[in-house]
Design a protein around this motif. Structure first.
Motif, PDB file in Angstrom:
ATOM      1  N   MET A  45      43.147   3.089   8.742  1.00  0.00           N
ATOM      2  CA  MET A  45      42.362   2.626   7.591  1.00  0.00           C
ATOM      3  C   MET A  45      43.260   1.816   6.668  1.00  0.00           C
ATOM      4  SD  MET A  45      40.147   4.899   4.872  1.00  0.00           S
ATOM      5  CE  MET A  45      41.529   5.385   3.825  1.00  0.00           C
ATOM      6  N   PRO A  46      43.009   0.523   6.548  1.00  0.00           N
ATOM      7  CA  PRO A  46      43.937  -0.311   5.767  1.00  0.00           C
ATOM      8  C   PRO A  46      43.657  -0.328   4.264  1.00  0.00           C
ATOM      9  CG  PRO A  46      42.333  -1.691   6.827  1.00  0.00           C
ATOM     10  CD  PRO A  46      41.999  -0.286   7.222  1.00  0.00           C
ATOM     11  N   LEU A  47      43.702   0.845   3.645  1.00  0.00           N
ATOM     12  CA  LEU A  47      43.696   0.872   2.186  1.00  0.00           C
ATOM     13  C   LEU A  47      45.003   0.229   1.744  1.00  0.00           C
ATOM     14  CD1 LEU A  47      42.479   1.795  -0.532  1.00  0.00           C
ATOM     15  CD2 LEU A  47      43.721   3.950  -0.213  1.00  0.00           C
ATOM     16  N   TYR A  48      44.910  -0.893   1.070  1.00  0.00           N
ATOM     17  CA  TYR A  48      46.096  -1.691   0.760  1.00  0.00           C
ATOM     18  C   TYR A  48      46.820  -1.178  -0.480  1.00  0.00           C
ATOM     19  CZ  TYR A  48      48.855  -5.954  -0.044  1.00  0.00           C
ATOM     20  OH  TYR A  48      49.876  -6.854  -0.231  1.00  0.00           O
ATOM     21  N   LYS A  49      46.048  -0.812  -1.495  1.00  0.00           N
ATOM     22  CA  LYS A  49      46.681  -0.384  -2.745  1.00  0.00           C
ATOM     23  C   LYS A  49      45.696   0.443  -3.563  1.00  0.00           C
ATOM     24  CE  LYS A  49      49.365  -3.372  -4.803  1.00  0.00           C
ATOM     25  NZ  LYS A  49      50.705  -2.730  -4.859  1.00  0.00           N
ATOM     26  N   THR A  50      46.219   1.474  -4.197  1.00  0.00           N
ATOM     27  CA  THR A  50      45.463   2.251  -5.174  1.00  0.00           C
ATOM     28  C   THR A  50      46.198   2.175  -6.500  1.00  0.00           C
ATOM     29  OG1 THR A  50      44.662   3.796  -3.496  1.00  0.00           O
ATOM     30  CG2 THR A  50      44.531   4.509  -5.783  1.00  0.00           C
ATOM     31  N   ILE A  51      45.480   1.844  -7.555  1.00  0.00           N
ATOM     32  CA  ILE A  51      46.078   1.750  -8.888  1.00  0.00           C
ATOM     33  C   ILE A  51      45.354   2.727  -9.805  1.00  0.00           C
ATOM     34  CG2 ILE A  51      46.579   0.249 -10.863  1.00  0.00           C
ATOM     35  CD1 ILE A  51      46.319  -2.139  -8.883  1.00  0.00           C
ATOM     36  N   THR A  52      46.086   3.676 -10.340  1.00  0.00           N
ATOM     37  CA  THR A  52      45.520   4.573 -11.344  1.00  0.00           C
ATOM     38  C   THR A  52      45.784   3.943 -12.706  1.00  0.00           C
ATOM     39  OG1 THR A  52      45.908   6.507  -9.947  1.00  0.00           O
ATOM     40  CG2 THR A  52      45.522   6.908 -12.289  1.00  0.00           C
ATOM     41  N   VAL A  53      44.764   3.309 -13.244  1.00  0.00           N
ATOM     42  CA  VAL A  53      44.900   2.576 -14.507  1.00  0.00           C
ATOM     43  C   VAL A  53      45.078   3.543 -15.661  1.00  0.00           C
ATOM     44  CG1 VAL A  53      43.819   0.871 -16.016  1.00  0.00           C
ATOM     45  CG2 VAL A  53      43.446   0.745 -13.542  1.00  0.00           C
ATOM     46  N   ASN A  54      44.277   4.593 -15.658  1.00  0.00           N
ATOM     47  CA  ASN A  54      44.367   5.675 -16.630  1.00  0.00           C
ATOM     48  C   ASN A  54      43.679   6.886 -15.988  1.00  0.00           C
ATOM     49  OD1 ASN A  54      41.494   5.589 -17.210  1.00  0.00           O
ATOM     50  ND2 ASN A  54      41.892   3.762 -18.437  1.00  0.00           N
ATOM     51  N   PRO A  55      43.659   8.034 -16.652  1.00  0.00           N
ATOM     52  CA  PRO A  55      43.077   9.215 -16.008  1.00  0.00           C
ATOM     53  C   PRO A  55      41.605   9.069 -15.613  1.00  0.00           C
ATOM     54  CG  PRO A  55      44.426   9.866 -17.880  1.00  0.00           C
ATOM     55  CD  PRO A  55      44.324   8.375 -17.928  1.00  0.00           C
ATOM     56  N   HIS A  56      40.934   8.058 -16.157  1.00  0.00           N
ATOM     57  CA  HIS A  56      39.500   7.900 -15.904  1.00  0.00           C
ATOM     58  C   HIS A  56      39.159   6.615 -15.153  1.00  0.00           C
ATOM     59  CE1 HIS A  56      39.199  11.182 -18.756  1.00  0.00           C
ATOM     60  NE2 HIS A  56      39.857  10.465 -19.638  1.00  0.00           N
ATOM     61  N   THR A  57      40.174   5.871 -14.717  1.00  0.00           N
ATOM     62  CA  THR A  57      39.921   4.557 -14.108  1.00  0.00           C
ATOM     63  C   THR A  57      40.844   4.339 -12.918  1.00  0.00           C
ATOM     64  OG1 THR A  57      39.424   3.684 -16.323  1.00  0.00           O
ATOM     65  CG2 THR A  57      39.780   2.075 -14.560  1.00  0.00           C
ATOM     66  N   LYS A  58      40.255   3.958 -11.774  1.00  0.00           N
ATOM     67  CA  LYS A  58      41.041   3.661 -10.579  1.00  0.00           C
ATOM     68  C   LYS A  58      40.598   2.343  -9.954  1.00  0.00           C
ATOM     69  CE  LYS A  58      42.441   8.260  -8.942  1.00  0.00           C
ATOM     70  NZ  LYS A  58      42.347   9.210  -7.801  1.00  0.00           N
ATOM     71  N   VAL A  59      41.581   1.630  -9.396  1.00  0.00           N
ATOM     72  CA  VAL A  59      41.343   0.415  -8.618  1.00  0.00           C
ATOM     73  C   VAL A  59      41.736   0.704  -7.177  1.00  0.00           C
ATOM     74  CG1 VAL A  59      42.077  -1.979  -8.233  1.00  0.00           C
ATOM     75  CG2 VAL A  59      41.736  -1.140 -10.568  1.00  0.00           C
ATOM     76  N   PHE A  60      40.884   0.285  -6.240  1.00  0.00           N
ATOM     77  CA  PHE A  60      41.165   0.428  -4.815  1.00  0.00           C
ATOM     78  C   PHE A  60      41.065  -0.939  -4.155  1.00  0.00           C
ATOM     79  CE2 PHE A  60      39.245   4.400  -6.256  1.00  0.00           C
ATOM     80  CZ  PHE A  60      40.149   5.350  -5.795  1.00  0.00           C
TER      81      PHE A  60
END
Length: 211
Positions: A1-16
């Motif tokens: 599964m090519p999940l390239y990057k996960t960014i935890t912006v803050n405790p309530h916000t995520k970028v995938f």
């Protein structure tokens, strides 16, 4: 599964971010689409668009959401059932989502020199005359475009002009953050914008400012 990057912006916000490398058939495994979305993807002429569509569903699954949890309003803005906010983007072989407790927007674009020809349509050019290097100018303009696109997606009102109604505060190329404002029909909304570059792509995501 090519999940390239996960960014935890803050405790309530995520970028995938997903790098699209699989076939459409492989991406379809384990994904149950609504009848409406199945019709949409079946009518797409571009295989890459179909694969991007399915990769978004895999990204949603990382946070426990299915296609049945996603719906669109009359302005085409995506929403999730429940109290979370979502924004979606895909460009060529990358796709991404952002999920948050507050209003958000996200955009990915390939870095291409053709943006130099259309820059006057979305941003005042006088701010960029300091650039002697076309590659640096292309990168800067792509960040500005992604920032404005992410704000446009979050604000989501018909009639908003990138050039006239969305302002992105200037930033240096070695920075990763800026602020921006949408001003439209008596309403003004401020945003915090983060951006990153990878593999000749640019991604920007905007969170509504609660200050």
């Amino acid at each position: 599964m090519p999940l390239y990057k996960t960014i935890t912006v803050n405790p309530h916000t995520k970028v995938f971010i997903w790098k699209i490398e699989e076939s459409f058939e492989a991406l379809s495994e384990g994904i149950q689409l609504t009848q409406n979305c199945a019709n949409r993807v079946n009518n797409m002429k571009s295989d890459l668009h179909r694969r991007g569509f399915m990769s978004i569903r895999h990204l949603m699954a990382l946070e426990g959401y299915t296609d049945q949890d996603l719906y669109y309003d009359e302005n085409g803005k995506p929403h999730l059932t429940g109290d979370k906010h979502i924004s979606i983007t895909h460009s060529f072989n990358f796709a991404a989502i952002i999920i948050s407790d507050i209003e958000v927007g996200i955009d990915i674009e390939m870095q291409r020199h053709k943006i130099l020809r259309i820059a006057h349509k979305f941003t005042p050019l006088k701010a960029y005359k300091i650039f002697a290097n076309e590659d640096a100018l292309m990168r800067k303009l792509t960040i500005v475009w992604c920032a404005k696109e992410s704000l446009y997606k979050s604000f989501a009102e018909k009639g908003v002009s990138f050039l006239e109604h969305i302002y992105v505060e200037d930033f240096l190329l070695d920075e990763t953050k800026t602020t921006a404002t949408v001003t439209y029909e008596g309403k003004q909304q401020k945003y915090n914008v983060d951006f990153l570059e990878f593999e000749e792509f640019t991604c920007a995501y905007a969170l509504i400012s609660e200050k």
